[in-house]
Design an enzyme around this catalytic site. Structure first.
Site, PDB file in Angstrom:
ATOM      1  N   ARG A 103      43.529   5.861  79.051  1.00 17.01           N
ATOM      2  CA  ARG A 103      44.380   5.418  77.935  1.00 17.01           C
ATOM      3  C   ARG A 103      44.450   3.908  78.047  1.00 17.01           C
ATOM      4  O   ARG A 103      44.892   3.366  79.067  1.00 17.01           O
ATOM      5  CB  ARG A 103      45.775   6.037  78.020  1.00 17.01           C
ATOM      6  CG  ARG A 103      46.766   5.331  77.102  1.00 17.01           C
ATOM      7  CD  ARG A 103      48.055   6.061  76.920  1.00 17.01           C
ATOM      8  NE  ARG A 103      47.881   7.249  76.094  1.00 17.01           N
ATOM      9  CZ  ARG A 103      48.885   7.882  75.491  1.00 17.01           C
ATOM     10  NH1 ARG A 103      50.124   7.462  75.622  1.00 17.01           N
ATOM     11  NH2 ARG A 103      48.641   8.957  74.754  1.00 17.01           N
ATOM     12  N   HIS A 130      42.574   8.588  68.868  1.00 23.59           N
ATOM     13  CA  HIS A 130      43.363   9.495  69.722  1.00 23.59           C
ATOM     14  C   HIS A 130      42.809  10.922  69.536  1.00 23.59           C
ATOM     15  O   HIS A 130      43.479  11.794  68.988  1.00 23.59           O
ATOM     16  CB  HIS A 130      44.844   9.409  69.335  1.00 23.59           C
ATOM     17  CG  HIS A 130      45.785   9.923  70.389  1.00 23.59           C
ATOM     18  ND1 HIS A 130      45.352  10.412  71.611  1.00 23.59           N
ATOM     19  CD2 HIS A 130      47.146  10.046  70.399  1.00 23.59           C
ATOM     20  CE1 HIS A 130      46.408  10.798  72.323  1.00 23.59           C
ATOM     21  NE2 HIS A 130      47.495  10.574  71.611  1.00 23.59           N
ATOM     22  N   GLN A 133      44.670  14.234  70.709  1.00 20.53           N
ATOM     23  CA  GLN A 133      45.831  14.550  69.874  1.00 20.53           C
ATOM     24  C   GLN A 133      45.418  15.321  68.623  1.00 20.53           C
ATOM     25  O   GLN A 133      46.007  16.350  68.280  1.00 20.53           O
ATOM     26  CB  GLN A 133      46.536  13.239  69.468  1.00 20.53           C
ATOM     27  CG  GLN A 133      47.744  13.460  68.587  1.00 20.53           C
ATOM     28  CD  GLN A 133      48.866  14.165  69.322  1.00 20.53           C
ATOM     29  OE1 GLN A 133      49.257  13.732  70.396  1.00 20.53           O
ATOM     30  NE2 GLN A 133      49.388  15.251  68.769  1.00 20.53           N
ATOM     31  N   ASP A 222      53.452   9.306  62.038  1.00 20.04           N
ATOM     32  CA  ASP A 222      53.452   8.740  63.390  1.00 20.04           C
ATOM     33  C   ASP A 222      54.302   7.472  63.333  1.00 20.04           C
ATOM     34  O   ASP A 222      54.683   7.010  62.245  1.00 20.04           O
ATOM     35  CB  ASP A 222      51.993   8.445  63.818  1.00 20.04           C
ATOM     36  CG  ASP A 222      51.885   7.942  65.253  1.00 20.04           C
ATOM     37  OD1 ASP A 222      52.859   8.086  66.026  1.00 20.04           O
ATOM     38  OD2 ASP A 222      50.820   7.393  65.613  1.00 20.04           O
ATOM     39  N   CYS A 262      52.827  13.397  66.214  1.00 15.47           N
ATOM     40  CA  CYS A 262      52.231  13.465  67.560  1.00 15.47           C
ATOM     41  C   CYS A 262      53.250  13.215  68.659  1.00 15.47           C
ATOM     42  O   CYS A 262      52.994  13.551  69.809  1.00 15.47           O
ATOM     43  CB  CYS A 262      51.073  12.481  67.657  1.00 15.47           C
ATOM     44  SG  CYS A 262      51.557  10.781  67.312  1.00 15.47           S
ATOM     45  N   ARG A 290      48.500  20.209  73.375  1.00 18.32           N
ATOM     46  CA  ARG A 290      47.745  19.151  74.063  1.00 18.32           C
ATOM     47  C   ARG A 290      47.173  19.690  75.369  1.00 18.32           C
ATOM     48  O   ARG A 290      46.013  19.456  75.706  1.00 18.32           O
ATOM     49  CB  ARG A 290      48.658  17.942  74.358  1.00 18.32           C
ATOM     50  CG  ARG A 290      49.076  17.130  73.148  1.00 18.32           C
ATOM     51  CD  ARG A 290      47.911  16.390  72.526  1.00 18.32           C
ATOM     52  NE  ARG A 290      47.231  15.526  73.485  1.00 18.32           N
ATOM     53  CZ  ARG A 290      47.620  14.290  73.826  1.00 18.32           C
ATOM     54  NH1 ARG A 290      48.676  13.754  73.251  1.00 18.32           N
ATOM     55  NH2 ARG A 290      46.941  13.567  74.706  1.00 18.32           N
TER      56      ARG A 290
HETATM   57  N1   CP Z   1      51.306  12.082  71.689  1.00 21.58           N
HETATM   58  C1   CP Z   1      51.055  11.405  72.828  1.00 21.58           C
HETATM   59  O1   CP Z   1      49.932  11.003  73.129  1.00 21.58           O
HETATM   60  O2   CP Z   1      52.153  11.250  73.613  1.00 21.58           O
HETATM   61  P1   CP Z   1      52.271  10.343  74.933  1.00 21.58           P
HETATM   62  O3   CP Z   1      52.208   8.913  74.494  1.00 21.58           O
HETATM   63  O4   CP Z   1      53.601  10.728  75.513  1.00 21.58           O
HETATM   64  O5   CP Z   1      51.129  10.681  75.844  1.00 21.58           O
HETATM   65  N1  NVA Z   2      50.121   5.539  67.388  1.00 24.64           N
HETATM   66  C1  NVA Z   2      50.886   5.727  68.590  1.00 24.64           C
HETATM   67  C2  NVA Z   2      50.613   7.077  69.175  1.00 24.64           C
HETATM   68  C3  NVA Z   2      51.392   7.404  70.421  1.00 24.64           C
HETATM   69  C4  NVA Z   2      51.028   8.726  70.989  1.00 24.64           C
HETATM   70  C5  NVA Z   2      50.577   4.608  69.580  1.00 24.64           C
HETATM   71  O1  NVA Z   2      49.413   4.229  69.686  1.00 24.64           O
HETATM   72  O2  NVA Z   2      51.500   4.126  70.235  1.00 24.64           O
END
Ligand code: CP
Ligand code: NVA
Length: 304
Positions: A103, A130, A133, A222, A262, A290
């Protein structure tokens, strides 16, 4: 399947459907003691350069259920934070573990890691994509009776990483995807073009949330500020104030519409408390899925 899963376009439609079916199998097995453990003795390194609750715990718990082991790595307590090149990290980790999840910020960091790693790399979120997700979301939509090739999905808000991955999924599977966003906050134009080249979906960008929500089977939103955009808060709060899923918008959607997010959610910003806690909301099914879909991904990518 390709060696890595970095974006939805890495998958063919039948591979998405097969991952969903395998994810459902893992879900059915639940915590059964006699469930298979195909990844016994295998390890997953998890690099987190941004915060996470779901991704971190679902990958770690999922890897454990598969019989394997996961290692959490943050920049603060590894050499990544002190500037060790990602290509060196990739080559070192490939000698210890059987897959890497990352990530991070720029998507190029994930692609560079994948190029240098001899083991599979899975994208657990970048600024642009993502994929895990959206695979969990597709599994959830299917569980709730939606036709993944024909459904109409309305995305209300920021054309961010999650929206980009939805655009790709729409084109791979062939469903309708409509984004309602303010000018300047559209999904990434390069990604939209690349997804159009697959070209099976019907993707539109509109300004009016009601136009997007009209007859939608899935209403999705989101956060207005993704990780890394905190300094833009004031400007974004103003830009997105009319892009909220509330009870009135939900009334525009199909009578059997589900509401997805999400998570994490900001109640009162992109979604109201009433809607996220209401009977159409499936946000915790998405969060649960997930883990199941990632178990399917890891089982598929890691050599047994
Ligand atoms: N939806 C998602 O990716 O959540 P986190 O940021 O908690 O991993
Ligand atoms: N769009 C958000 C998703 C978090 C799971 C971000 O990137 O922070």
């Amino acid at each position: 399947m390709k060696k890595d899963l970095l974006r939805i376009l890495d998958l063919k439609d039948r591979e998405i459907l097969s991952l969903i079916s395998s994810g459902s199998d893992w879900k059915r097995r639940g915590r059964k003691k006699n469930a298979p453990r195909p990844l016994a003795g295998k390890s997953l390194a998890m690099i987190f350069q941004k915060a996470s609750t779901r991704t971190r715990v679902s990958f770690e718990a999922g890897m454990h259920r598969l019989g394997g082991h996961a290692i959490f790595m943050s920049p603060e307590d590894t050499q990544i934070g002190r500037g060790e090149p990602i290509r060196d990290t990739a080559r070192v980790l490939s000698r210890y573990v059987d897959a890497v999840m990352i990530r991070t910020f720029a998507h190029t960091i994930a692609t560079e890691l994948a190029e240098a790693a001899s083991v599979p790399v899975v994208n657990g979120l970048t600024d642009d994509h993502h994929p895990c997700q959206i695979l969990a979301d597709l599994m959830t939509a299917k569980e709730h009776g939606k036709d993944l090739r024909k459904m109409r999905v309305a995305f209300i808000g920021d054309g961010n990483n999650v929206a980009n991955s939805w655009v790709e999924a729409a084109h791979v599977l062939g469903f309708r995807f409509i984004v309602a966003c303010p000018p300047g906050y559209e999904p990434n134009a390069v990604i939209v073009k690349e997804a159009e080249a697959v070209g099976r979906g019907d993707v539109r960008i509109v300004r009016d949330p009601r136009e997007a929500a009209e007859n939608a089977d899935v209403l999705y939103t989101d956060v207005w500020m993704s990780m890394g955009q905190e300094s833009e808060r004031k400007r974004r709060l103003a830009a997105f104030k009319d892009y909220r899923i509330d009870a009135e918008l939900l009334r525009c959607a199909s009578r059997s519409a589900i509401v997805m997010h999400c998570l994490p959610a900001h109640r009162g910003e992109e979604i109201t408390e009433e809607v996220i806690e209401g009977p159409r909301s499936v946000v915790f099914d998405e969060a649960e899925n997930r883990m199941h879909i990632q178990m399917a991904i890891l089982e598929k990518l890691i050599k047994h």
